[in-house]
Design an enzyme around this catalytic site. Sequence first.
Site, PDB file in Angstrom:
ATOM      1  N   HIS A 310       0.860  -1.181   0.000  1.00 15.68           N
ATOM      2  CA  HIS A 310       0.000   0.000   0.000  1.00 15.68           C
ATOM      3  C   HIS A 310       0.903   1.240   0.000  1.00 15.68           C
ATOM      4  O   HIS A 310       2.035   1.202   0.467  1.00 15.68           O
ATOM      5  CB  HIS A 310      -0.858  -0.039   1.272  1.00 15.68           C
ATOM      6  CG  HIS A 310      -1.928   1.005   1.358  1.00 15.68           C
ATOM      7  ND1 HIS A 310      -1.672   2.313   1.708  1.00 15.68           N
ATOM      8  CD2 HIS A 310      -3.273   0.922   1.176  1.00 15.68           C
ATOM      9  CE1 HIS A 310      -2.802   2.991   1.729  1.00 15.68           C
ATOM     10  NE2 HIS A 310      -3.795   2.181   1.408  1.00 15.68           N
ATOM     11  N   ASP A 387       3.010  -4.892   8.034  1.00 14.83           N
ATOM     12  CA  ASP A 387       1.772  -4.132   7.921  1.00 14.83           C
ATOM     13  C   ASP A 387       0.615  -5.121   7.963  1.00 14.83           C
ATOM     14  O   ASP A 387       0.377  -5.852   6.996  1.00 14.83           O
ATOM     15  CB  ASP A 387       1.776  -3.335   6.613  1.00 14.83           C
ATOM     16  CG  ASP A 387       0.465  -2.594   6.350  1.00 14.83           C
ATOM     17  OD1 ASP A 387      -0.455  -2.667   7.198  1.00 14.83           O
ATOM     18  OD2 ASP A 387       0.362  -1.960   5.287  1.00 14.83           O
ATOM     19  N   GLN A 390      -4.583  -5.402   6.569  1.00 17.01           N
ATOM     20  CA  GLN A 390      -5.524  -6.266   5.862  1.00 17.01           C
ATOM     21  C   GLN A 390      -5.559  -7.687   6.409  1.00 17.01           C
ATOM     22  O   GLN A 390      -6.321  -8.516   5.923  1.00 17.01           O
ATOM     23  CB  GLN A 390      -5.167  -6.303   4.372  1.00 17.01           C
ATOM     24  CG  GLN A 390      -5.353  -4.992   3.651  1.00 17.01           C
ATOM     25  CD  GLN A 390      -6.799  -4.541   3.594  1.00 17.01           C
ATOM     26  OE1 GLN A 390      -7.718  -5.358   3.574  1.00 17.01           O
ATOM     27  NE2 GLN A 390      -7.016  -3.233   3.568  1.00 17.01           N
ATOM     28  N   LYS A 413     -10.348  -1.532  10.204  1.00 14.94           N
ATOM     29  CA  LYS A 413     -10.305  -2.724   9.351  1.00 14.94           C
ATOM     30  C   LYS A 413     -10.771  -3.968  10.091  1.00 14.94           C
ATOM     31  O   LYS A 413     -10.949  -5.023   9.480  1.00 14.94           O
ATOM     32  CB  LYS A 413      -8.874  -2.967   8.854  1.00 14.94           C
ATOM     33  CG  LYS A 413      -8.216  -1.796   8.153  1.00 14.94           C
ATOM     34  CD  LYS A 413      -8.769  -1.518   6.775  1.00 14.94           C
ATOM     35  CE  LYS A 413      -7.895  -0.493   6.060  1.00 14.94           C
ATOM     36  NZ  LYS A 413      -8.329  -0.220   4.694  1.00 14.94           N
ATOM     37  N   CYS A 551      -4.904   2.720  -3.647  1.00  6.23           N
ATOM     38  CA  CYS A 551      -3.656   3.195  -3.022  1.00  6.23           C
ATOM     39  C   CYS A 551      -2.561   2.142  -3.136  1.00  6.23           C
ATOM     40  O   CYS A 551      -1.770   1.938  -2.202  1.00  6.23           O
ATOM     41  CB  CYS A 551      -3.883   3.580  -1.561  1.00  6.23           C
ATOM     42  SG  CYS A 551      -5.004   4.978  -1.341  1.00  6.23           S
TER      43      CYS A 551
END
Length: 594
Positions: A310, A387, A390, A413, A551
């Site tokens: 991202h 990260d 997600q 999220k 993004c």
Amino acid sequence: MTQPLSLELPSSPSPAALPAGDWEEPSAGFAGAPDARLIAQMANALFSAQPGQSAPSFGVAPPSLPLIEAAPTGGFVPPGVPAPPSVGNVTPVPQVPQVGPLAAAPAAPPGNPAAFPPTVLPGEPDLRGVLNQLGDVVRLVPPGHGIEPPAAAPEPPPGPSTESPPLLAIELRPDLVPDLRGTSSRVGVFDAHAVKRDFPILNQQVHGKPLIWLDNAATTQKPRQVIERLTRYYEHENSNIHRAAHALAARSTDAYEAAREKTRRFLNAGSTEEIVFVRGATEGINLIAKAWGERNVREGDEIVVTWLEHHANIVPWQQLAAKVGARLRVAPVDDSGQIILEEYEKLLGPRTRLVSLTQVSNALGTVTPAAEMTAMAHRHGALVLVDGAQAVSHMPVDVQALDCDFYVFSGHKVFAPTGIGAVFGKKAVLEHMPPWQGGGNMIADVTFEKTLFQPAPARFEAGTGNIADAVGLGAAIDYVEAIGMATIAAWEHQLLEYGTQGLLSIPGLRLVGTAKEKAGVLSFVIDGCRTEDIGKALDGEGIAVRSGHHCAQPILRRFGVESTVRPSLAFYNTYEDLDALVNALRRLPSARGI
């Protein structure tokens, strides 16, 4: 010891019920089990239902399902219908022997078996199964007799009785409740339709059609339990934290720090000192780039990212590299969208200071081999940031198993409010990082000549943080853990396979991202259709998807496109949602060959 909670329930099926309304006892809940209030509500429904009566709605079981009869073995059997099928590794509710307190439950009249509503938590055993497992924690006793065993009831006189049925008290002992986390993947049938009723925003129409939310990679919707927790915070606890001696400050501080502990548990971090609250994954990455990166990355050093990232995991490292004269290197992916590990390892060397990678691609859904990539980086002396924005809503996360040095995610999220997220950082790393921002809360002492800073995590939480939404994050974590992350992963895998098959039946449709290991993302393009036109057409059908570059422009350009249509899944999605998506796409002119 925790004071027992007493509530009275009819001892035989009767319309008598507990009075409606809110209770005053806290609903901090049991580890992995329903809290006292919910068990009581379910118990009341269980014992007050009449034969043939439909179930009241708790947002956990559809009233239209068949009623459940008490089986001779003590288990539950839907009358006249076969046992429900298993979903993934989730098995139907097993037969539970009548043991302990439930052995004293009143028997159904001959020829008229008591019908009970399907009081099943999402992914959890039914009420009787829960009570059986709790053992001594829940005891059936006569009112006014403490927790003594009930005396044998005398035989009722022949003929109809005009007296109200005697009452039994259920004493709930939260202090004795065993840890039942993880049972949801072994017992109970996951019911996405029932879960969906916990999300008020999903019970509406858009353009005259029922809303189908397939934009979960952008943000997830919020269950009633989170919304109500926010309301309760603002009505009863709102105060700044840590800095006052009054009652509301203590309540607010306790709620905030309880959310930190829940976040620690959710990530399996070793200590709450390793959990820093931030606005989200983007702020978390920027904090690390500023506080750790500017101290540890020098001219000629290297930072490794992947093609899957991202923008939030690219831009801060570009800025750092430009500022200090470092080099940004990028690990490639194959034609399915999976990282080529051999090429990734070739990028690692003595100048590698940091590897920053996504655990799940927001654009393709690729699940990366994050643990293996972390181990490779550590062999070369580099630190690793993962990260998890997600990942947290789709799968269990264990930062100790990953062995990453940093992990970031956004609350919105994972069914929590916007504006809140967390950074995990290994304690040994955080304690050598300077603060990123200065202000209140992060100081130990200030003079005009010198400031002494608090240890982590307070050092990185300058000013008044997003207290209420941190509390909301804690409530969201409670919610998904009650269902079970393994259960969620199994259900979404079924949806992903089903949706993939449906989309591939559309003429001219091409999936972008076909890695073997994927989470619930289904990016696609259709020949002859602009992605924004597809998004608008689906919106007209009440179906919300994302269309654009997400993004993540570098990875889309790797596949020769500037944008895709991206349906993305959550556990409240159903097969019917995916059928509606496929049918709507079939009605597009290009999909019909026009």
